[in-house]
Design a protein around this motif. Structure first.
Motif, PDB file in Angstrom:
ATOM      1  N   ARG A   1      13.068   7.185   1.116  1.00 26.57           N
ATOM      2  CA  ARG A   1      12.432   5.896   0.838  1.00 26.57           C
ATOM      3  C   ARG A   1      12.656   4.912   1.984  1.00 26.57           C
ATOM      4  O   ARG A   1      11.741   4.179   2.376  1.00 26.57           O
ATOM      5  CB  ARG A   1      12.985   5.313  -0.458  1.00 26.57           C
ATOM      6  CG  ARG A   1      12.626   6.104  -1.700  1.00 26.57           C
ATOM      7  CD  ARG A   1      13.118   5.378  -2.943  1.00 26.57           C
ATOM      8  NE  ARG A   1      12.816   6.127  -4.156  1.00 26.57           N
ATOM      9  CZ  ARG A   1      13.085   5.693  -5.376  1.00 26.57           C
ATOM     10  NH1 ARG A   1      13.677   4.509  -5.539  1.00 26.57           N
ATOM     11  NH2 ARG A   1      12.784   6.414  -6.426  1.00 26.57           N
ATOM     12  N   LEU A   2      13.881   4.898   2.494  1.00 23.80           N
ATOM     13  CA  LEU A   2      14.181   3.986   3.591  1.00 23.80           C
ATOM     14  C   LEU A   2      13.342   4.312   4.823  1.00 23.80           C
ATOM     15  O   LEU A   2      12.890   3.407   5.532  1.00 23.80           O
ATOM     16  CB  LEU A   2      15.678   4.068   3.931  1.00 23.80           C
ATOM     17  CG  LEU A   2      16.154   3.155   5.068  1.00 23.80           C
ATOM     18  CD1 LEU A   2      15.910   1.692   4.707  1.00 23.80           C
ATOM     19  CD2 LEU A   2      17.630   3.392   5.363  1.00 23.80           C
ATOM     20  N   GLN A   3      13.130   5.596   5.062  1.00 23.17           N
ATOM     21  CA  GLN A   3      12.293   5.986   6.202  1.00 23.17           C
ATOM     22  C   GLN A   3      10.880   5.416   6.068  1.00 23.17           C
ATOM     23  O   GLN A   3      10.315   4.898   7.037  1.00 23.17           O
ATOM     24  CB  GLN A   3      12.232   7.513   6.309  1.00 23.17           C
ATOM     25  CG  GLN A   3      13.519   8.155   6.815  1.00 23.17           C
ATOM     26  CD  GLN A   3      13.368   9.647   6.978  1.00 23.17           C
ATOM     27  OE1 GLN A   3      12.300  10.207   6.739  1.00 23.17           O
ATOM     28  NE2 GLN A   3      14.445  10.304   7.368  1.00 23.17           N
ATOM     29  N   PHE A   4      10.318   5.509   4.879  1.00 24.07           N
ATOM     30  CA  PHE A   4       8.959   5.022   4.699  1.00 24.07           C
ATOM     31  C   PHE A   4       8.902   3.501   4.759  1.00 24.07           C
ATOM     32  O   PHE A   4       7.895   2.930   5.197  1.00 24.07           O
ATOM     33  CB  PHE A   4       8.394   5.532   3.369  1.00 24.07           C
ATOM     34  CG  PHE A   4       7.577   6.772   3.529  1.00 24.07           C
ATOM     35  CD1 PHE A   4       6.205   6.704   3.616  1.00 24.07           C
ATOM     36  CD2 PHE A   4       8.183   8.013   3.630  1.00 24.07           C
ATOM     37  CE1 PHE A   4       5.439   7.835   3.782  1.00 24.07           C
ATOM     38  CE2 PHE A   4       7.431   9.155   3.794  1.00 24.07           C
ATOM     39  CZ  PHE A   4       6.048   9.080   3.870  1.00 24.07           C
ATOM     40  N   ILE A   5       9.962   2.830   4.333  1.00 19.73           N
ATOM     41  CA  ILE A   5       9.999   1.373   4.479  1.00 19.73           C
ATOM     42  C   ILE A   5      10.017   0.981   5.951  1.00 19.73           C
ATOM     43  O   ILE A   5       9.296   0.080   6.395  1.00 19.73           O
ATOM     44  CB  ILE A   5      11.213   0.795   3.733  1.00 19.73           C
ATOM     45  CG1 ILE A   5      11.046   0.960   2.223  1.00 19.73           C
ATOM     46  CG2 ILE A   5      11.394  -0.689   4.081  1.00 19.73           C
ATOM     47  CD1 ILE A   5      12.236   0.494   1.422  1.00 19.73           C
TER      48      ILE A   5
ATOM     49  N   GLY B   1       3.210  -2.182  10.335  1.00 22.69           N
ATOM     50  CA  GLY B   1       2.708  -3.540  10.165  1.00 22.69           C
ATOM     51  C   GLY B   1       2.850  -4.387  11.416  1.00 22.69           C
ATOM     52  O   GLY B   1       1.941  -5.127  11.787  1.00 22.69           O
ATOM     53  N   ILE B   2       4.000  -4.255  12.093  1.00 19.83           N
ATOM     54  CA  ILE B   2       4.230  -5.041  13.307  1.00 19.83           C
ATOM     55  C   ILE B   2       3.266  -4.626  14.408  1.00 19.83           C
ATOM     56  O   ILE B   2       2.648  -5.473  15.081  1.00 19.83           O
ATOM     57  CB  ILE B   2       5.689  -4.899  13.765  1.00 19.83           C
ATOM     58  CG1 ILE B   2       6.632  -5.549  12.737  1.00 19.83           C
ATOM     59  CG2 ILE B   2       5.887  -5.534  15.142  1.00 19.83           C
ATOM     60  CD1 ILE B   2       8.094  -5.315  13.013  1.00 19.83           C
TER      61      ILE B   2
ATOM     62  N   ILE C   1       0.833  -1.205   0.000  1.00 20.67           N
ATOM     63  CA  ILE C   1       0.000   0.000   0.000  1.00 20.67           C
ATOM     64  C   ILE C   1       0.870   1.258   0.000  1.00 20.67           C
ATOM     65  O   ILE C   1       0.597   2.223  -0.724  1.00 20.67           O
ATOM     66  CB  ILE C   1      -0.942  -0.013   1.220  1.00 20.67           C
ATOM     67  CG1 ILE C   1      -1.978  -1.130   1.075  1.00 20.67           C
ATOM     68  CG2 ILE C   1      -1.643   1.329   1.379  1.00 20.67           C
ATOM     69  CD1 ILE C   1      -2.826  -1.349   2.308  1.00 20.67           C
ATOM     70  N   ILE C   2       1.944   1.254   0.800  1.00 20.77           N
ATOM     71  CA  ILE C   2       2.838   2.411   0.838  1.00 20.77           C
ATOM     72  C   ILE C   2       3.540   2.604  -0.508  1.00 20.77           C
ATOM     73  O   ILE C   2       3.677   3.735  -1.008  1.00 20.77           O
ATOM     74  CB  ILE C   2       3.870   2.243   1.969  1.00 20.77           C
ATOM     75  CG1 ILE C   2       3.188   2.407   3.335  1.00 20.77           C
ATOM     76  CG2 ILE C   2       4.999   3.256   1.840  1.00 20.77           C
ATOM     77  CD1 ILE C   2       4.110   2.199   4.504  1.00 20.77           C
ATOM     78  N   LEU C   3       3.973   1.513  -1.120  1.00 27.96           N
ATOM     79  CA  LEU C   3       4.645   1.605  -2.418  1.00 27.96           C
ATOM     80  C   LEU C   3       3.710   2.177  -3.478  1.00 27.96           C
ATOM     81  O   LEU C   3       4.068   3.122  -4.210  1.00 27.96           O
ATOM     82  CB  LEU C   3       5.151   0.230  -2.836  1.00 27.96           C
ATOM     83  CG  LEU C   3       5.817   0.137  -4.220  1.00 27.96           C
ATOM     84  CD1 LEU C   3       7.054   1.028  -4.275  1.00 27.96           C
ATOM     85  CD2 LEU C   3       6.174  -1.305  -4.557  1.00 27.96           C
TER      86      LEU C   3
END
Length: 243
Positions: A120-124, A131-132, A91-93
Motif C-alpha cells: 500500500r505504501l508503495q502505491f501511495i 501527481g507531482i 483514483i488509486i484508492l
C-alpha cells in the motif's frame, strides 16, 4: 482539438499502465516471469489509467477555466499541484478497492498486508510521484500556452493600433484634396508660374504639418496657425473670389 487531447491521454495512460504493471509484477514476484499471464490485471490497469487520466484532465481543465475567468491570470502551481495529487490518490484508492473485489474477493485486507508488506505504501508513493510529475508537466505546458496567448493578443493589439493610425493618417491626407490641388497647379502653370510655385510650396507645407501632427499628439498654436494660413491660401487660389 478534443480528438488530439483524447489521443494524447490514451497514449500517455497506456505508457503509464505498462510501466506501472511491469513494476508491480516485478515488485511482487522479484522477477518478470509470467508477466503476460496477468493480462486481465493489465487490461484493468489500462482502463483505470485511461479513465482516471480523462477524469483528471476534465477536473483540472474545468478548475483552471473557472479560476482564470475570475482572476484573469495563470493558475498558481500550488493549486493545480494539490488538486492533481489528491485526485490521483483518490483514483488509486478507488481503483485498488475495485481491483481487490474483482480479483481477490476472498482475501482480507490484513492477509494482503501480510503477503505483500509495504504494498500500500508503495502505491501511495507512486501516486504522489505521479501527481507531482503530472502537475509540473501540465502547469509548464499551460503556462507556455498562456504566455503564447498573451503574446498573440499583444501582437493583435499592435496590429490594430497600426491600422488605426494608418486610417487616421489616410483620413487626414484626403485624396480628393490632393487631386483638386494638382488640377489647380496644372491650370496655374499656363497662367501664372510664380503663383503655381507658391501654391506648390503652400501645399507642401500643409502636408508637412499634417505629418508632424500625426507623429505628435500635441502641436503648439503657432504651428496650427501656420497650417491655417497655408490652407487658406490654397482655398483662395482654388476658388478665387468665392472663398
Amino acid at each position: 482539438m478534443k480528438g488530439r487531447i483524447a489521443i494524447r491521454i490514451f497514449v500517455i495512460a497506456s505508457l503509464y499502465a505498462i510501466l506501472l504493471f511491469t513494476y508491480t509484477v516485478f515488485s511482487l514476484q522479484g522477477s518478470l516471469e509470467g508477466l503476460f499471464t496477468h493480462w486481465t490485471s493489465f487490461l484493468y490497469l489500462l482502463g483505470l489509467s485511461v479513465l482516471g487520466g480523462s477524469l483528471l484532465q476534465f477536473i483540472i481543465a474545468k478548475t483552471r477555466l473557472s479560476l482564470r475567468e475570475k482572476t484573469g491570470r495563470s493558475i498558481p502551481f500550488l493549486i493545480i499541484g494539490s488538486l492533481t495529487v489528491i485526485s490521483i490518490l483518490v483514483i488509486i484508492l478507488l481503483g485498488g478497492i475495485i481491483y481487490k473485489f474483482l480479483f481477490f474477493p476472498d482475501i482480507l485486507p490484513g492477509e494482503l498486508d501480510e503477503s505483500y508488506p509495504g504494498f500500500r505504501l508503495q502505491f501511495i508513493v507512486i501516486g504522489l510521484f505521479t501527481g507531482i510529475v503530472y502537475a509540473v508537466a501540465d502547469h509548464s505546458l499551460d503556462s507556455f500556452r498562456f504566455l503564447q496567448d498573451i503574446r498573440l493578443s499583444t501582437r493583435k493589439l499592435q496590429t490594430e493600433q497600426v491600422n488605426l493610425r494608418f486610417e487616421s493618417l489616410r483620413s487626414q491626407i484626403s485624396p480628393h484634396f490632393l487631386f483638386n490641388s494638382l488640377n489647380t497647379i496644372s491650370s496655374l502653370i499656363y497662367r501664372d508660374i510664380q503663383m503655381a510655385e507658391k501654391f506648390i510650396r503652400n501645399l507642401a507645407s500643409v502636408y508637412q504639418s499634417v505629418l508632424i501632427s500625426y507623429q505628435h499628439p500635441l502641436v503648439d498654436l503657432h504651428r496650427e496657425l501656420q497650417l491655417v494660413e497655408h490652407y487658406s491660401y490654397l482655398m483662395q487660389v482654388r476658388f478665387e473670389g468665392a472663398f
